[in-house]
Design a protein around this motif. Structure first.
Motif, PDB file in Angstrom:
ATOM      1  N   GLU A   1       0.847  -1.188   0.000  1.00 32.45           N
ATOM      2  CA  GLU A   1       0.000   0.000   0.000  1.00 32.45           C
ATOM      3  C   GLU A   1       0.888   1.246   0.000  1.00 32.45           C
ATOM      4  O   GLU A   1       1.926   1.275   0.651  1.00 32.45           O
TER       5      GLU A   1
ATOM      6  N   THR B   1      -3.559   3.921  -1.197  1.00 34.02           N
ATOM      7  CA  THR B   1      -3.956   3.227  -2.412  1.00 34.02           C
ATOM      8  C   THR B   1      -3.081   1.999  -2.598  1.00 34.02           C
ATOM      9  O   THR B   1      -1.984   1.916  -2.041  1.00 34.02           O
TER      10      THR B   1
ATOM     11  N   SER C   1      -0.794   2.940  -9.531  1.00 29.98           N
ATOM     12  CA  SER C   1      -1.907   2.850  -8.588  1.00 29.98           C
ATOM     13  C   SER C   1      -2.993   1.926  -9.121  1.00 29.98           C
ATOM     14  O   SER C   1      -3.293   1.906 -10.317  1.00 29.98           O
TER      15      SER C   1
ATOM     16  N   GLN D   1      -5.887   2.508  -8.370  1.00 31.87           N
ATOM     17  CA  GLN D   1      -6.997   3.470  -8.391  1.00 31.87           C
ATOM     18  C   GLN D   1      -8.034   3.181  -7.317  1.00 31.87           C
ATOM     19  O   GLN D   1      -9.142   3.710  -7.357  1.00 31.87           O
TER      20      GLN D   1
ATOM     21  N   VAL E   1      -9.050   3.472  -3.310  1.00 28.74           N
ATOM     22  CA  VAL E   1      -8.760   4.144  -2.045  1.00 28.74           C
ATOM     23  C   VAL E   1      -9.063   3.168  -0.914  1.00 28.74           C
ATOM     24  O   VAL E   1     -10.180   2.644  -0.814  1.00 28.74           O
TER      25      VAL E   1
ATOM     26  N   HIS F   1     -13.115   6.600  -4.801  1.00 28.35           N
ATOM     27  CA  HIS F   1     -12.068   6.055  -5.653  1.00 28.35           C
ATOM     28  C   HIS F   1     -11.727   7.003  -6.800  1.00 28.35           C
ATOM     29  O   HIS F   1     -10.657   6.898  -7.415  1.00 28.35           O
TER      30      HIS F   1
ATOM     31  N   LEU G   1      -8.353  10.044  -6.651  1.00 30.97           N
ATOM     32  CA  LEU G   1      -7.011  10.025  -7.226  1.00 30.97           C
ATOM     33  C   LEU G   1      -7.014  10.515  -8.672  1.00 30.97           C
ATOM     34  O   LEU G   1      -6.049  11.131  -9.128  1.00 30.97           O
TER      35      LEU G   1
END
Length: 295
Positions: A32, A67, A75, A77, A79, A123, A126
């Motif tokens: 993470e 994330t 990422s 994507q 959260v 989400h 980002l």
């Protein structure tokens, strides 16, 4: 990172608006990534107007955000700390309502409260952050000498809205520079300007265009972002093809206090980029982003 976003009109060298903050990245066990934003300044002072305090409250509610990362360091994507964000927003919302009261503020807070309670909206955070857009944009794409690769770059330039899509090309422009970095350049096509940037009472016969130029300086050992500079231009083009710039936005991001700068003298064989004959065996041992974080 020290991050600065400056807004200019025409060719004026002095910005009419700027936002500065420090961004911190921390790898948490389990793959993470935590992103935090601190020391937020509006026009080189702490938030004092109602709009600045609302913006600061939203930033402090969202961050730190966690994330997931895939094996390429991009990422997922998602959260991962949505409950924490909702709790922080409750505190900042209550603080704002103690000092301000208006129907407009109530509508803004109600809309944001809805967002933090719904996973899809959270989400999307980002995607609506220019720092995250540039941090997670794929940069190393298997370039050959002088090759331009067609790519798309998403960049959030309109507040609280989805990012704009820029089509363009990406090129390796410098193998090594004074920062011991590989420099990647993205240059977008000239695109019709987004409606948000059009002047009020715009002349319907006047056409406006936009273009984005981004330079990424990547650490030679792990290809992690060291410095990033993005320049957005809004302009017109006359009959002779000459540009007249109406607006400019500059995003700059510079790393600070990074320990891996003390790795010692650059060794070509330890870089990701080397002669083709040497590349195959050497690349087998690379750990990329994970080695950067784990040491």
């Amino acid at each position: 990172y020290a991050v600065s976003i400056k807004y200019f009109t025409s060719a004026d060298p002095c910005p009419y608006k700027r936002i500065d903050y420090d961004a911190y990245l921390s790898l948490i066990e389990g793959g993470e990534l935590e992103i935090d934003k601190k020391h937020i300044y509006f026009n080189q002072h702490e938030a004092d107007t109602i709009s600045e305090r609302i913006a600061a409250a939203f930033i402090k509610s969202i961050y730190p955000v966690k994330t997931g990362l895939d094996s390429k360091g991009l990422s997922t994507q998602l959260v991962l700390n949505r409950d924490e964000i909702a709790e922080r927003f409750q505190l900042h919302r209550d603080a704002l309502k103690k000092h301000y009261a208006s129907k407009t503020l109530d509508r803004v807070l109600t809309k944001f409260a809805y967002c933090v309670q719904h996973p899809i909206c959270v989400h999307d955070i980002l995607r609506k952050d220019s720092f995250c857009n540039l941090l997670f944009h794929p940069k190393m794409l298997g370039y050959r000498q002088g090759e331009e690769i067609a790519v798309r770059l998403l960049l959030s330039l309109v507040p609280y809205s989805r990012p704009l899509l820029f089509k363009g090309t990406q090129t390796l422009v410098e193998t090594f520079n004074e920062y011991a970095a590989h420099v990647i350049r993205f240059e977008s096509e000239v695109l019709p300007a987004a409606a948000y940037f059009l002047p009020k009472n715009v002349d319907l016969e006047q056409r406006y265009y936009m273009q984005l130029d981004v330079q990424f300086a990547l650490d030679i050992y792990h290809l992690f972002a060291m410095h990033t500079k993005a320049t957005f231009l809004l302009f017109t083009i006359d009959k002779e093809g000459r540009r007249s710039v109406c607006k400019r936005i500059e995003f700059t991001q510079y790393e600070q206090d990074i320990k891996y700068k003390n790795l010692g003298i650059y060794n070509k064989e330890e870089s990701f980029l080397m002669d083709e004959a040497d590349a195959c065996e050497a690349h087998k041992s690379k750990g990329g982003l994970w080695n950067f974080f784990s040491g």
